[in-house]
Design an enzyme around this catalytic site. Sequence first.
Site, PDB file in Angstrom:
ATOM      1  N   HIS A  85       0.856  -1.193   0.000  1.00 42.98           N
ATOM      2  CA  HIS A  85       0.000   0.000   0.000  1.00 42.98           C
ATOM      3  C   HIS A  85       0.885   1.233   0.000  1.00 42.98           C
ATOM      4  O   HIS A  85       1.955   1.244   0.617  1.00 42.98           O
ATOM      5  CB  HIS A  85      -0.902  -0.001   1.238  1.00 42.98           C
ATOM      6  CG  HIS A  85      -2.115   0.855   1.090  1.00 42.98           C
ATOM      7  ND1 HIS A  85      -3.291   0.405   0.550  1.00 42.98           N
ATOM      8  CD2 HIS A  85      -2.342   2.149   1.394  1.00 42.98           C
ATOM      9  CE1 HIS A  85      -4.195   1.370   0.542  1.00 42.98           C
ATOM     10  NE2 HIS A  85      -3.628   2.454   1.047  1.00 42.98           N
ATOM     11  N   ASP A 164     -13.843   2.692   6.869  1.00 51.12           N
ATOM     12  CA  ASP A 164     -12.843   3.414   6.062  1.00 51.12           C
ATOM     13  C   ASP A 164     -13.465   3.903   4.758  1.00 51.12           C
ATOM     14  O   ASP A 164     -13.125   4.984   4.270  1.00 51.12           O
ATOM     15  CB  ASP A 164     -11.614   2.548   5.780  1.00 51.12           C
ATOM     16  CG  ASP A 164     -10.518   3.365   5.096  1.00 51.12           C
ATOM     17  OD1 ASP A 164     -10.128   4.405   5.656  1.00 51.12           O
ATOM     18  OD2 ASP A 164     -10.079   3.005   3.988  1.00 51.12           O
ATOM     19  N   ARG A 171     -12.933  12.453   4.219  1.00 57.44           N
ATOM     20  CA  ARG A 171     -11.634  13.133   4.355  1.00 57.44           C
ATOM     21  C   ARG A 171     -11.206  13.751   3.028  1.00 57.44           C
ATOM     22  O   ARG A 171     -10.626  14.839   2.991  1.00 57.44           O
ATOM     23  CB  ARG A 171     -10.565  12.131   4.834  1.00 57.44           C
ATOM     24  CG  ARG A 171     -10.728  11.739   6.299  1.00 57.44           C
ATOM     25  CD  ARG A 171      -9.831  10.568   6.659  1.00 57.44           C
ATOM     26  NE  ARG A 171      -8.425  10.849   6.481  1.00 57.44           N
ATOM     27  CZ  ARG A 171      -7.528   9.962   6.035  1.00 57.44           C
ATOM     28  NH1 ARG A 171      -7.896   8.732   5.709  1.00 57.44           N
ATOM     29  NH2 ARG A 171      -6.276  10.304   5.894  1.00 57.44           N
ATOM     30  N   SER A 186      -6.372   4.376   8.577  1.00 58.80           N
ATOM     31  CA  SER A 186      -7.062   4.074   7.323  1.00 58.80           C
ATOM     32  C   SER A 186      -6.348   2.923   6.602  1.00 58.80           C
ATOM     33  O   SER A 186      -6.973   1.947   6.173  1.00 58.80           O
ATOM     34  CB  SER A 186      -7.078   5.335   6.455  1.00 58.80           C
ATOM     35  OG  SER A 186      -7.383   5.032   5.126  1.00 58.80           O
ATOM     36  N   LYS A 190      -7.554  -1.448   6.698  1.00 58.91           N
ATOM     37  CA  LYS A 190      -7.794  -2.209   5.456  1.00 58.91           C
ATOM     38  C   LYS A 190      -6.858  -3.413   5.381  1.00 58.91           C
ATOM     39  O   LYS A 190      -7.245  -4.501   5.009  1.00 58.91           O
ATOM     40  CB  LYS A 190      -7.532  -1.328   4.219  1.00 58.91           C
ATOM     41  CG  LYS A 190      -8.594  -0.291   3.956  1.00 58.91           C
ATOM     42  CD  LYS A 190      -8.465   0.320   2.568  1.00 58.91           C
ATOM     43  CE  LYS A 190      -7.359   1.335   2.419  1.00 58.91           C
ATOM     44  NZ  LYS A 190      -7.560   2.606   3.112  1.00 58.91           N
TER      45      LYS A 190
HETATM   46  N1  URA Z   1      -4.136   5.578   1.661  1.00 60.14           N
HETATM   47  C1  URA Z   1      -5.160   5.189   2.477  1.00 60.14           C
HETATM   48  O1  URA Z   1      -5.693   4.108   2.323  1.00 60.14           O
HETATM   49  N2  URA Z   1      -5.563   6.018   3.427  1.00 60.14           N
HETATM   50  C2  URA Z   1      -5.003   7.210   3.652  1.00 60.14           C
HETATM   51  O2  URA Z   1      -5.423   7.908   4.560  1.00 60.14           O
HETATM   52  C3  URA Z   1      -3.939   7.626   2.820  1.00 60.14           C
HETATM   53  C4  URA Z   1      -3.519   6.774   1.821  1.00 60.14           C
END
Ligand code: URA
Length: 437
Positions: A85, A164, A171, A186, A190
């Site tokens: 990620h 999320d 956001r 966040s 996930k």
């Molecule tokens: N990627 C995400 O999943 N969440 C964030 O807050 C920033 C980048």
Amino acid sequence: MAEYSMPELIARKRDGGTLDADELRWVIDGYTKGTIPDYQMSAFLMAVVCRGLSSDELAAWTEAMLHSGDVLDLSSIAAPKVDKHSTGGVGDKVSIPLAPLVAACGVAVPMMSGRGLGHTGGTLDKLESIPGFSTSFTADEFVAQLADIGIVLAGQSESLVPADRKIYALRDATATVPSIPLIASSIMSKKLAEDLDALVLDVKVGSGAFMKDLGDAETLARTMVDIGAAHGTKVVAHLTAMDQPLGYEVGNANEIRESIQVLRGGGPPDLVSVTMLLAEEMLLLGGVAPDRSAARDRLEVALSSGAAVDRFRQVVAAQGGNPDVVDDPALLPAPDHLHEVVASRSGYVTRCDALTVGWAAVRLGAGRSRKEDRIDPAVGITLHAKVGDRVEAGSSLATVGWNDRERLDGCLELLETAWEFADEAPPAARLVLGEVR
Ligand code: URA
């Protein structure tokens, strides 16, 4: 669950106080179910941006997000399960070539990504520019596809980390993204919901990142590595530069086109370097390669043999997309008009500002300004000059693909300030800035 007063909790956070685990769970639960409205959650998130969360608060907040929906059980999948990620950047399409490349090397990639956030693009929006492509899964569908083809490119859904899904969209439209606890919770909610063996993070640093300096990026990386450790998940974070866009394409269909180039063994050197660095790490963590050089060899073979691009074709078809786009990118959405941005002088490019290019793409329609906005998958910016390149006055710095004149004007107003030039070539900038494990 006890009942609390949202205005009181907002005020406490605004004034620098702390909330206990029950209160934080109540906030997440209420917002996910819809009993806490957007306006109160927006105020709460802004209070968190300004005041932060203590480590106990962050642990409780992340836990509540993680358990807001189903948590996957991937114990039936024999292959090592490793995901990647990014904290978000401009032109950062690395996940798209990387996931099928790594899956083609024997690592299962259960990837849950996000949409565009602030000035940064989102993997889900890019993938959905492929006609028919769906990123919505129930837990059972997710596990079945992973067992079948070793890769899932999903989003948060009604059943997977729904907290999320909602908070992320809010956001995006309320300038509440750049916060270490909000980003860490966040991402990690996930990723922990994916039942991974290991996770590789790309923590972006620079003007186009949410962390502008190395110190903050290291703190964010350490925060996420520690959350992983507390849940028994090995996390390795690489810190990479985001002062200028990665690759040459910024937009949605644009970035799918460039991702396909990488899967075919081509693509711009900076994009390929970051993709290979993170892919090597995933192979090492997955235990399918004994060292970096063996991992590299395996990845090179997956690219040159066509196995990586085949895996992408497979995942596109499995998720309802038209797999023919892989061989004929002209099938992707294209803009009606093109506009050239030209250099006002000759010289070397010393700046091609990622933040400015990112917001210019949002203005063009490649991202959202309101939660309800629909993005235009066809519009985007193709850069022709990046830092270190020599340009002549009047030569093209970028081609803007556009569909709406007003949006183009807004985009150009920003884009024209993105480049700076000098008579001397600037020193080469570092792309890889460190790691936290
Ligand atoms: N990627 C995400 O999943 N969440 C964030 O807050 C920033 C980048």
